[in-house]
Design an enzyme around this catalytic site. Structure first.
Site, short mmCIF file in Angstrom:
data_model
loop_
_atom_site.label_atom_id
_atom_site.label_comp_id
_atom_site.label_asym_id
_atom_site.label_seq_id
_atom_site.Cartn_x
_atom_site.Cartn_y
_atom_site.Cartn_z
N ARG A 111 -11.29 3.75 11.82
CA ARG A 111 -12.39 3.60 10.87
C ARG A 111 -12.93 2.18 11.00
NH1 ARG A 111 -10.21 3.09 5.87
NH2 ARG A 111 -10.86 0.92 5.83
N GLU A 121 -14.11 -5.18 9.99
CA GLU A 121 -12.75 -4.93 10.48
C GLU A 121 -12.64 -3.50 10.97
OE1 GLU A 121 -9.96 -4.21 6.80
OE2 GLU A 121 -11.29 -5.89 6.36
N GLU A 161 0.81 -1.22 0.00
CA GLU A 161 0.00 0.00 0.00
C GLU A 161 0.85 1.27 0.00
OE1 GLU A 161 -3.63 -0.50 2.65
OE2 GLU A 161 -2.43 -2.21 3.30
N ASN A 212 -9.81 -0.27 11.21
CA ASN A 212 -8.55 0.24 10.68
C ASN A 212 -8.02 1.34 11.60
OD1 ASN A 212 -6.64 1.78 9.01
ND2 ASN A 212 -7.41 0.56 7.30
N SER A 248 -6.77 -2.23 2.13
CA SER A 248 -7.03 -1.70 0.80
C SER A 248 -7.68 -2.71 -0.14
CB SER A 248 -5.74 -1.16 0.15
OG SER A 248 -5.33 0.03 0.80
N TYR A 284 -9.55 3.31 -5.07
CA TYR A 284 -8.60 4.37 -5.41
C TYR A 284 -8.64 4.82 -6.86
CZ TYR A 284 -6.89 2.90 -0.88
OH TYR A 284 -6.81 2.59 0.46
N GLY A 337 -7.12 5.59 5.51
CA GLY A 337 -6.65 6.36 4.36
C GLY A 337 -7.07 7.82 4.45
N ASP A 394 -15.36 -0.65 9.56
CA ASP A 394 -16.04 -1.09 8.34
C ASP A 394 -17.12 -2.12 8.71
OD1 ASP A 394 -14.26 0.51 6.97
OD2 ASP A 394 -12.89 -1.13 6.49
#
Length: 329
Positions: free
Chosen positions: A276, A291, A31, A293, A167, A237, A297, A278
């Site tokens: 974050r 999950e 990443e 994070n 990612s 992305y 990002g 999810d």
């Protein structure tokens, strides 16, 4: 106290121009490119609010630089193992350098998805059933026999993804038994352990959590609608591959439940400053945590900045407030 007032009170403790901030980005993970984009955006945002900030890679020159010119705080914009497995945070602790985000122990826990899911389950937080399968066991026990047992236990469809990674790299939705071996091979290209979990259809939602001094708060949820139905690396992305709705198109009661569960996951894993979470919200309105994070990002298509904007907050002020908090630890 409102969010904007909180930002202002935190920043009043030290003049922005007096703080020297180091943004770490790059690294050697898969990443790296995304990390560099995140780092540059954080750098620009901090400079826009008057903080002296510089961007640096996490390489052999880092520790000498920390000794020669110690920053007041570090913002970790590294994704993948370098920024999320806890090792870099442990080194920063050894150097006595404060940083934004959770400590090394919590980072290690959140980074390993099977371990994190076990903690979430113990805390009563819904997460899809799963099995973690190291590559060695996969080979030793016989691929066909193991995969048959997985399908018998979890059913179809399945989500296959690296136990440690982000990612969407190495992740795949498996809708029939014949597709499972290829998905496992693709996953093992990124990690030695595959996490295979029951696929829950529904709405993809991300909830960013920030703590600006009054305790963790959940920002408006972001609904994720990938064009091809899977939120993979390209969908994350590449412009035009995904549509985001902020706030997510949820019934108020479900939106409240999503926020509560995100905060509970943040707390159960011992996180601080930002994260974050999810989730999938199924057809019955039940959120399931996928999950968490610890180094979200920060690119132009990333979810935390979208949530900050939806909350009516300034991205640079939020990052600067987190930096200021870190300097007090």
């Amino acid at each position: 106290m409102g969010a904007n007032a909180t930002e202002e009170s935190l920043l009043s403790g030290a003049t922005a121009s007096e703080l020297h901030v180091l943004v770490l980005a790059g690294g050697l993970s898969y990443e790296r490119d995304v990390s560099l984009r995140s780092g540059r955006r954080v750098l620009d945002a901090l400079r826009a609010v008057g903080m002296e900030a510089e961007l640096r890679d996490a390489d052999v020159a880092l520790l000498p630089a920390l000794d020669a010119d110690p920053p007041d705080a570090v913002v970790i914009a590294l994704h993948g193992a370098t920024g999320e497995d806890g090792s870099l945070r442990g080194v920063l602790d050894l150097c006595g350098v404060p940083y934004v985000g959770c400590d090394a122990r919590a980072s290690r826990l959140a980074w390993d998805k099977p371990s994190a899911k076990a903690v979430l389950r113990e805390a009563g937080i819904a997460t899809p059933d799963w099995v973690a399968l190291p590559h060695d066991r996969f080979s030793e026990l016989g691929a066909v026999a193991v995969l048959d047992r997985i399908v018998d236990r979890l059913g179809l469809p399945l989500m296959v993804k690296p136990a440690q990674g982000g990612s969407g790299l190495g992740a795949a939705v498996v809708r029939d038994t014949a597709s499972l071996p290829a998905a496992m091979v693709g996953c093992f290209a990124y990690d030695q352990t595959a996490l295979v979990e029951r696929y829950v259809p529904g709405m993809d939602v991300a909830v960013s959590v920030v703590d600006l001094g009054d305790g963790p708060q959940a920002l408006p949820p972001v609904e994720i609608v990938p064009r091809n139905g899977v939120y993979d690396y390209a969908a994350r992305y590449t412009a035009g591959r995904t549509t985001w709705h902020t706030p997510a198109r949820l019934d108020p009661a479900v939106a409240d439940s999503v926020a509560e569960i995100a905060l509970a996951a943040h707390t159960a894993l011992g996180l601080r400053d930002l994260s974050r979470v999810d989730l999938i919200v199924d057809s019955a309105g039940q959120p399931h945590v996928l999950e968490v994070n610890v180094s979200p990002g920060m690119t132009e298509t990333s979810l935390l900045p979208l949530a900050v904007q939806a909350a009516g907050m300034d991205f640079g002020q939020v990052i600067a407030a987190l930096v200021t908090r870190a300097t007090t630890r």
